[in-house]
Design an enzyme around this catalytic site. Structure first.
Site, PDB file in Angstrom:
ATOM      1  N   ASP A 162      50.788  -5.456   8.253  1.00 10.04           N
ATOM      2  CA  ASP A 162      51.650  -4.480   8.139  1.00 10.04           C
ATOM      3  C   ASP A 162      51.661  -3.566   9.465  1.00 10.04           C
ATOM      4  O   ASP A 162      50.682  -2.994   9.657  1.00 10.04           O
ATOM      5  CB  ASP A 162      51.277  -3.794   6.786  1.00 10.04           C
ATOM      6  CG  ASP A 162      52.266  -2.538   6.649  1.00 10.04           C
ATOM      7  OD1 ASP A 162      53.484  -2.751   6.366  1.00 10.04           O
ATOM      8  OD2 ASP A 162      51.671  -1.400   6.738  1.00 10.04           O
ATOM      9  N   GLU A 188      56.434  -8.560   8.971  1.00  8.53           N
ATOM     10  CA  GLU A 188      57.941  -8.148   8.460  1.00  8.53           C
ATOM     11  C   GLU A 188      58.710  -8.205   9.396  1.00  8.53           C
ATOM     12  O   GLU A 188      58.499  -8.152  10.404  1.00  8.53           O
ATOM     13  CB  GLU A 188      57.509  -6.571   8.012  1.00  8.53           C
ATOM     14  CG  GLU A 188      56.797  -6.259   6.842  1.00  8.53           C
ATOM     15  CD  GLU A 188      56.924  -4.998   6.334  1.00  8.53           C
ATOM     16  OE1 GLU A 188      57.575  -4.430   5.306  1.00  8.53           O
ATOM     17  OE2 GLU A 188      56.295  -4.160   7.127  1.00  8.53           O
ATOM     18  N   ASP A 237      48.883   1.071   2.958  1.00 14.73           N
ATOM     19  CA  ASP A 237      49.080   0.205   4.110  1.00 14.73           C
ATOM     20  C   ASP A 237      48.332  -1.092   3.707  1.00 14.73           C
ATOM     21  O   ASP A 237      48.905  -2.373   3.949  1.00 14.73           O
ATOM     22  CB  ASP A 237      48.738   0.531   5.419  1.00 14.73           C
ATOM     23  CG  ASP A 237      49.394   1.823   5.958  1.00 14.73           C
ATOM     24  OD1 ASP A 237      50.579   2.136   5.540  1.00 14.73           O
ATOM     25  OD2 ASP A 237      48.695   2.647   6.662  1.00 14.73           O
TER      26      ASP A 237
END
Length: 401
Positions: free
Chosen positions: A187, A271, A352
């Site tokens: 992340d 991502e 997170d």
């Protein structure tokens, strides 16, 4: 297991005055030929609806060299001039295939100063590189050795905005693909540059912030100098050197991070961030640009490909921060200021770390659904992303808090 790849090795070198003058002339001729060929192709299409290919522009170059106004093109090596025509052909090919914008002209002040030489334009013997039209080899700082028995197939010489000279040698290399069994979700963030699904947080070094005072001082000095003066040119170099120092530190840090992730893990899930849209937020644009998430992904992609790793990119709309990684419940709201939250199941999450775990789980489901490495935006048959194949929405059936 090994894999043969084409790999570029970049070194810094210090040219003599004669070599610097020759390279400066070459850079100018390369830029001129590129712009003239681009203008000729544009004019042919605008007036006659005719597509001009590389062979036609190469014939134009031969004609230009015979004219009095452009006779100076014969003073530099012909190899970089032919290579820039090939680059222009690739640019137009990508444009017609809708992979890129229409090719623009090269600017004398803003465009990258570079020239590419193929095997007929240089000589590499006994660790010494000599370019065409030069009597002496380049004074290269060999900061690392080339692969055993490697011979460069292409040499690219460039000069950055800070005045530093670099040479890049493209060689055949063999990558050792050591086995790895780990799986990790990543992340990206600003407080922590990366948060891993293992719970580890990698500190954001904030390279631009560290040199912000020096950069502001150099930019103020540049603003005081008169346009076109020698003092302004020297002040511009000072600003460029600060930027170069920031860029070098950032690139070095990202190389070390991506190399570590690839060596330790077989499956890496990240991502699909739209950095171009995110930097439109004027409050966070500077911090997002300094984090260099796009550069991180680029480095990770080619290193994963080299080492035979599985890199999965989950859909940008997947609610990784809102989902509870323990029970799967979906929170209604999750503002950025909320860094930890407690689910109704009683599990307390670090925002997170929870997102990284959800990204890993979603990436594994992408592989299970047949999305494969680097899933495309939409599936050709269903019109949906590979992460959305099981249900209509990624959050369908997930209870909301």
């Amino acid at each position: 297991m090994t894999r043969a790849v084409k790999r570029a090795f970049k070194f810094r070198f210090y040219p003599t005055d004669a070599q610097a003058a020759e390279l400066a002339r070459t850079f100018g001729c390369v830029r001129l030929v590129y712009n003239m060929a681009s203008a000729a192709r544009t004019e042919a299409w605008t007036l006659r609806q005719e597509r001009v290919n590389y062979n036609a522009t190469s014939a134009m170059l031969t004609t230009w060299k015979k004219t009095d106004n452009l006779a100076f093109l014969n003073e530099v090596s012909s190899v970089p001039l032919q290579q820039t025509l090939r680059h222009l052909q690739v640019a137009f090919t990508n444009f017609f295939a809708k992979r890129a914008r229409y090719p623009s002209f090269k600017s004398k002040k803003k465009s990258r100063r570079s020239a590419e030489y193929t095997t007929s334009g240089f000589r590499y013997r006994d660790g010494q590189l000599t370019l065409a039209k030069m009597a002496e080899p380049l004074d290269i700082v060999w900061s690392r050795p080339l692969p055993e028995g490697a011979s460069p197939s292409t040499v690219t010489v460039s000069q950055d905005a800070a005045g530093r000279w670099f040479v890049s040698l493209l060689c055949d290399d063999v990558i050792e693909q050591a086995p790895a069994s780990g799986m990790v979700g990543v992340d990206a963030g600003l407080d922590s540059l990366l948060t891993l699904s293992t719970g580890e947080k990698i500190v954001n070094p904030r390279h631009e912030r560290r040199d912000r005072v020096a950069l502001a001082r150099a930019q103020r000095e540049l603003a005081r100098k008169a346009q076109g003066s020698h003092n302004r040119a020297k002040a511009r170099l000072k600003v460029a050197r600060v930027h170069a120092r920031i860029t070098d530190r950032r690139r070095d840090h990202l190389h070390k991070l991506t190399t570590r992730l690839v060596r330790e893990n077989q499956t890496i899930v990240i991502e699909d961030l739209t950095v171009r849209n995110m930097v439109k937020n004027y409050r966070l644009a500077r911090a997002i640009s300094d984090a260099a998430w796009r550069q991180f992904r680029t480095l990770l992609e080619y290193k994963a490909d080299w080492h035979g790793r599985d890199l999965v990119v989950v859909d940008r709309w997947f609610p990784s921060s809102k989902l509870c990684s323990a029970c799967g419940a979906l929170a209604e709201r999750m503002p950025l200021k909320l860094r930890s939250w407690t689910c109704r199941c009683g599990q307390t999450h670090d925002r997170d770390v929870n997102a990284a775990r959800n990204i890993l789980a979603e990436g594994l489901s992408v592989i299970a659904c047949g999305g494969g490495v680097r899933p495309q935006r939409t599936d050709v048959r269903t019109g949906r992303s590979s992460t959305k194949q099981e249900t209509q929405r990624a959050t369908a059936g997930i209870p909301r808090l």
